[in-house]
Design a protein around this motif. Structure first.
Motif, PDB file in Angstrom:
ATOM      1  N   GLY A   1      -9.550   0.123  -7.468  1.00 37.17           N
ATOM      2  CA  GLY A   1      -9.962   1.508  -7.279  1.00 37.17           C
ATOM      3  C   GLY A   1      -8.895   2.396  -6.668  1.00 37.17           C
ATOM      4  O   GLY A   1      -9.154   3.564  -6.379  1.00 37.17           O
ATOM      5  N   GLY A   2      -7.692   1.846  -6.443  1.00 34.47           N
ATOM      6  CA  GLY A   2      -6.578   2.657  -5.970  1.00 34.47           C
ATOM      7  C   GLY A   2      -6.300   2.594  -4.484  1.00 34.47           C
ATOM      8  O   GLY A   2      -5.390   3.267  -3.999  1.00 34.47           O
ATOM      9  N   HIS A   3      -7.062   1.801  -3.745  1.00 38.89           N
ATOM     10  CA  HIS A   3      -6.831   1.700  -2.303  1.00 38.89           C
ATOM     11  C   HIS A   3      -5.726   0.683  -2.009  1.00 38.89           C
ATOM     12  O   HIS A   3      -5.510  -0.262  -2.770  1.00 38.89           O
ATOM     13  N   GLU A   4      -5.041   0.889  -0.907  1.00 35.00           N
ATOM     14  CA  GLU A   4      -4.017  -0.047  -0.463  1.00 35.00           C
ATOM     15  C   GLU A   4      -4.624  -0.944   0.601  1.00 35.00           C
ATOM     16  O   GLU A   4      -5.089  -0.461   1.643  1.00 35.00           O
ATOM     17  N   VAL A   5      -4.632  -2.245   0.358  1.00 35.32           N
ATOM     18  CA  VAL A   5      -5.301  -3.191   1.251  1.00 35.32           C
ATOM     19  C   VAL A   5      -4.297  -4.198   1.805  1.00 35.32           C
ATOM     20  O   VAL A   5      -3.500  -4.768   1.058  1.00 35.32           O
ATOM     21  N   VAL A   6      -4.360  -4.388   3.116  1.00 32.93           N
ATOM     22  CA  VAL A   6      -3.610  -5.458   3.771  1.00 32.93           C
ATOM     23  C   VAL A   6      -4.618  -6.531   4.136  1.00 32.93           C
ATOM     24  O   VAL A   6      -5.516  -6.299   4.946  1.00 32.93           O
ATOM     25  N   GLY A   7      -4.494  -7.705   3.522  1.00 30.93           N
ATOM     26  CA  GLY A   7      -5.475  -8.758   3.728  1.00 30.93           C
ATOM     27  C   GLY A   7      -4.981  -9.885   4.602  1.00 30.93           C
ATOM     28  O   GLY A   7      -3.817 -10.282   4.543  1.00 30.93           O
ATOM     29  N   PHE A   8      -5.905 -10.404   5.423  1.00 27.21           N
ATOM     30  CA  PHE A   8      -5.589 -11.562   6.273  1.00 27.21           C
ATOM     31  C   PHE A   8      -6.746 -12.540   6.254  1.00 27.21           C
ATOM     32  O   PHE A   8      -7.920 -12.155   6.258  1.00 27.21           O
ATOM     33  N   ASP A   9      -6.413 -13.824   6.249  1.00 21.89           N
ATOM     34  CA  ASP A   9      -7.400 -14.895   6.358  1.00 21.89           C
ATOM     35  C   ASP A   9      -6.751 -16.032   7.144  1.00 21.89           C
ATOM     36  O   ASP A   9      -5.529 -16.234   7.058  1.00 21.89           O
TER      37      ASP A   9
ATOM     38  N   GLY B   1     -12.567 -14.737   1.685  1.00 20.94           N
ATOM     39  CA  GLY B   1     -13.344 -15.759   0.996  1.00 20.94           C
ATOM     40  C   GLY B   1     -13.958 -15.227  -0.279  1.00 20.94           C
ATOM     41  O   GLY B   1     -13.460 -14.274  -0.887  1.00 20.94           O
ATOM     42  N   ARG B   2     -15.081 -15.824  -0.692  1.00 25.06           N
ATOM     43  CA  ARG B   2     -15.705 -15.435  -1.962  1.00 25.06           C
ATOM     44  C   ARG B   2     -16.101 -13.959  -1.980  1.00 25.06           C
ATOM     45  O   ARG B   2     -15.923 -13.287  -2.991  1.00 25.06           O
ATOM     46  N   MET B   3     -16.638 -13.473  -0.882  1.00 23.37           N
ATOM     47  CA  MET B   3     -17.030 -12.059  -0.834  1.00 23.37           C
ATOM     48  C   MET B   3     -15.835 -11.173  -0.523  1.00 23.37           C
ATOM     49  O   MET B   3     -15.529 -10.232  -1.255  1.00 23.37           O
ATOM     50  N   GLY B   4     -15.148 -11.459   0.577  1.00 24.63           N
ATOM     51  CA  GLY B   4     -14.041 -10.613   1.001  1.00 24.63           C
ATOM     52  C   GLY B   4     -12.927 -10.534  -0.021  1.00 24.63           C
ATOM     53  O   GLY B   4     -12.379  -9.453  -0.283  1.00 24.63           O
ATOM     54  N   GLY B   5     -12.594 -11.667  -0.631  1.00 22.08           N
ATOM     55  CA  GLY B   5     -11.528 -11.666  -1.625  1.00 22.08           C
ATOM     56  C   GLY B   5     -11.858 -10.823  -2.832  1.00 22.08           C
ATOM     57  O   GLY B   5     -11.004 -10.071  -3.342  1.00 22.08           O
ATOM     58  N   ASN B   6     -13.102 -10.899  -3.301  1.00 18.13           N
ATOM     59  CA  ASN B   6     -13.515 -10.094  -4.446  1.00 18.13           C
ATOM     60  C   ASN B   6     -13.612  -8.613  -4.097  1.00 18.13           C
ATOM     61  O   ASN B   6     -13.325  -7.743  -4.925  1.00 18.13           O
ATOM     62  N   MET B   7     -13.993  -8.316  -2.865  1.00 17.79           N
ATOM     63  CA  MET B   7     -14.045  -6.918  -2.439  1.00 17.79           C
ATOM     64  C   MET B   7     -12.645  -6.314  -2.424  1.00 17.79           C
ATOM     65  O   MET B   7     -12.452  -5.163  -2.817  1.00 17.79           O
ATOM     66  N   VAL B   8     -11.667  -7.103  -1.991  1.00 18.91           N
ATOM     67  CA  VAL B   8     -10.286  -6.621  -1.985  1.00 18.91           C
ATOM     68  C   VAL B   8      -9.828  -6.313  -3.411  1.00 18.91           C
ATOM     69  O   VAL B   8      -9.171  -5.289  -3.666  1.00 18.91           O
ATOM     70  N   LYS B   9     -10.185  -7.166  -4.357  1.00 19.77           N
ATOM     71  CA  LYS B   9      -9.816  -6.924  -5.756  1.00 19.77           C
ATOM     72  C   LYS B   9     -10.410  -5.614  -6.255  1.00 19.77           C
ATOM     73  O   LYS B   9      -9.742  -4.833  -6.948  1.00 19.77           O
ATOM     74  N   ARG B  10     -11.671  -5.364  -5.928  1.00 16.97           N
ATOM     75  CA  ARG B  10     -12.316  -4.132  -6.376  1.00 16.97           C
ATOM     76  C   ARG B  10     -11.687  -2.907  -5.709  1.00 16.97           C
ATOM     77  O   ARG B  10     -11.499  -1.865  -6.351  1.00 16.97           O
ATOM     78  N   LEU B  11     -11.355  -3.028  -4.426  1.00 15.73           N
ATOM     79  CA  LEU B  11     -10.730  -1.913  -3.712  1.00 15.73           C
ATOM     80  C   LEU B  11      -9.360  -1.582  -4.301  1.00 15.73           C
ATOM     81  O   LEU B  11      -9.019  -0.411  -4.510  1.00 15.73           O
ATOM     82  N   ARG B  12      -8.574  -2.615  -4.564  1.00 14.58           N
ATOM     83  CA  ARG B  12      -7.243  -2.376  -5.134  1.00 14.58           C
ATOM     84  C   ARG B  12      -7.340  -1.792  -6.536  1.00 14.58           C
ATOM     85  O   ARG B  12      -6.555  -0.911  -6.901  1.00 14.58           O
TER      86      ARG B  12
END
Length: 291
Positions: free
Chosen positions: A22-30, A9-20
Motif C-alpha cells: 500500500g506504499g508505506h515504509e515499514v521497519v520490521g523486527f522479530d 509471525g503469521r499475522m504481523g508478517g502478512n500485515m507488513v506485506k499489505r502495508l508495503r
C-alpha cells in the motif's frame, strides 16, 4: 507513512506485506533471526524511525507484550505512538497506556481479525484510543482494512479495541460450535447422504452463509468427513475473558460458554469429570459405559 512493526509471525508478517504493497515504509523486527526482519533489535528499529514515531506491536499476549512495551517505554520519546495489535486482554491496556503516558508516549489498542488471509483480503480492525491518535494512524488503518466501507471502527477509548475483539472471538466460538454440531447431527442421520455437500450448498442464498462456511467448504473439499482432522480445538483465552466480562456485566452468554467448555473438553480436560458421571450412573442405575 513510515512505521515500525515488532512481531513478524503469521499475522504481523502478512500485515507488513499489505502495508508495503500500500506504499508505506515499514521497519520490521522479530526476535527470530530467521524471520524477514530489517533490524536486529528494538533499539535499531527505533533509531531508523523519525519522530514522532509509530510502532505497531504484534506479539503474543501476556509477558511478551508486557516486555515489549516496557522496552519501548525506555526507547521512545514524547509524542511517539505505540499500537498494540495483538490479542492482549483489555484490562491490561490501561496499565500499558498509563505507563507510556508518564513519558508522553501515546497508546492505542487494535483488535485485528483476518487470519492468514488478511494480506490479500484485508483485516477487520477494532480500535481503542483517542480520536486524535486514530486520525493520526488512519492511513495505516485504511491500508490494512478490506476495500469497501466496513472493516474499520473506532470502538471506544483505550481498551475498547481489545474488548471488541474479545466479543468478536466469543461470537466466532459460538458460530463454529453451531456449524460443528449441525455437521455431526447430519453425519449420524441416515437421511443425509453427504453432510459436507449440504453445508457447502448453504454458501449461497442461505441466512447462515458466511466466510466461516466458505472455509468449511474449503476444508471439506478433499476430506468430506473431516476424519483426517484431530477432534481437538485449543482456545486462545478470549472467549473465557468474554464470559468473565459478561458475568460482571450481568449478561448471560450460554452459547459462548458452551462453545468454550466444548473446546476445553476436547483437550481432555473433561475426562475425570466424565469418569465420575459414568461411575455414578453405574452405581445408582447399573448403567455400564462401553468403550
Amino acid at each position: 507513512m513510515k512505521l515500525g512493526v515488532i512481531g513478524l509471525g503469521r499475522m504481523g508478517g502478512n500485515m507488513v506485506k499489505r502495508l508495503r504493497a500500500g506504499g508505506h515504509e515499514v521497519v520490521g523486527f522479530d526476535v527470530n533471526p530467521e524471520s524477514e526482519r530489517d533490524v536486529e533489535s528494538m533499539e535499531q528499529l527505533v533509531d531508523k524511525l523519525e519522530t514522532p514515531r509509530i510502532v505497531w506491536v504484534m506479539v503474543p499476549a501476556g509477558n511478551p507484550t508486557d516486555t515489549t512495551i516496557d522496552t519501548l517505554e525506555n526507547l521512545l520519546e514524547d509524542g511517539d505512538l505505540v499500537i498494540d495489535g495483538g490479542n492482549t486482554r483489555y484490562t491490561d491496556d490501561h496499565r500499558h497506556a498509563d505507563s507510556l503516558a508518564a513519558k508522553g508516549i501515546h497508546f492505542m489498542d487494535v483488535g485485528v481479525s483476518g487470519g492468514v488471509w488478511g494480506a490479500s483480503r484485508g483485516y477487520a480492525l477494532m480500535v481503542g484510543g483517542s480520536e486524535e491518535d486514530y486520525n493520526r494512524a488512519l492511513p495505516i488503518f485504511e491500508t490494512l482494512k478490506p476495500e469497501g466501507a466496513d472493516g474499520l471502527v473506532l470502538a471506544g477509548p483505550v481498551g475498547g479495541g481489545h474488548f471488541a475483539k474479545m466479543v468478536h472471538n466469543g461470537i466466532e466460538y459460538g458460530m463454529m460450535q453451531a456449524f460443528g454440531e449441525g455437521f455431526e447431527t447430519m453425519m449420524r442421520s441416515e437421511l443425509i447422504d453427504n453432510p459436507a455437500e449440504v453445508m457447502t450448498s448453504w454458501r449461497e442464498g442461505s441466512v447462515v452463509q458466511s466466510w466461516l462456511l466458505d472455509l468449511f467448504a474449503r476444508a471439506a473439499h478433499d476430506d468430506p468427513t473431516l476424519r483426517n482432522m484431530p477432534p481437538v480445538a485449543n482456545e486462545s483465552g478470549e472467549a473465557k475473558w468474554m464470559v468473565e466480562a459478561a458475568l460482571e456485566l450481568g449478561v448471560p452468554t450460554p452459547a459462548t460458554a458452551s462453545a468454550l467448555w466444548a473446546r476445553q473438553t476436547s483437550r481432555g480436560g473433561g475426562d475425570d469429570t466424565l469418569r465420575v458421571v459414568s461411575s455414578l450412573r453405574a452405581q445408582f442405575g447399573g448403567h455400564v459405559t462401553q468403550q
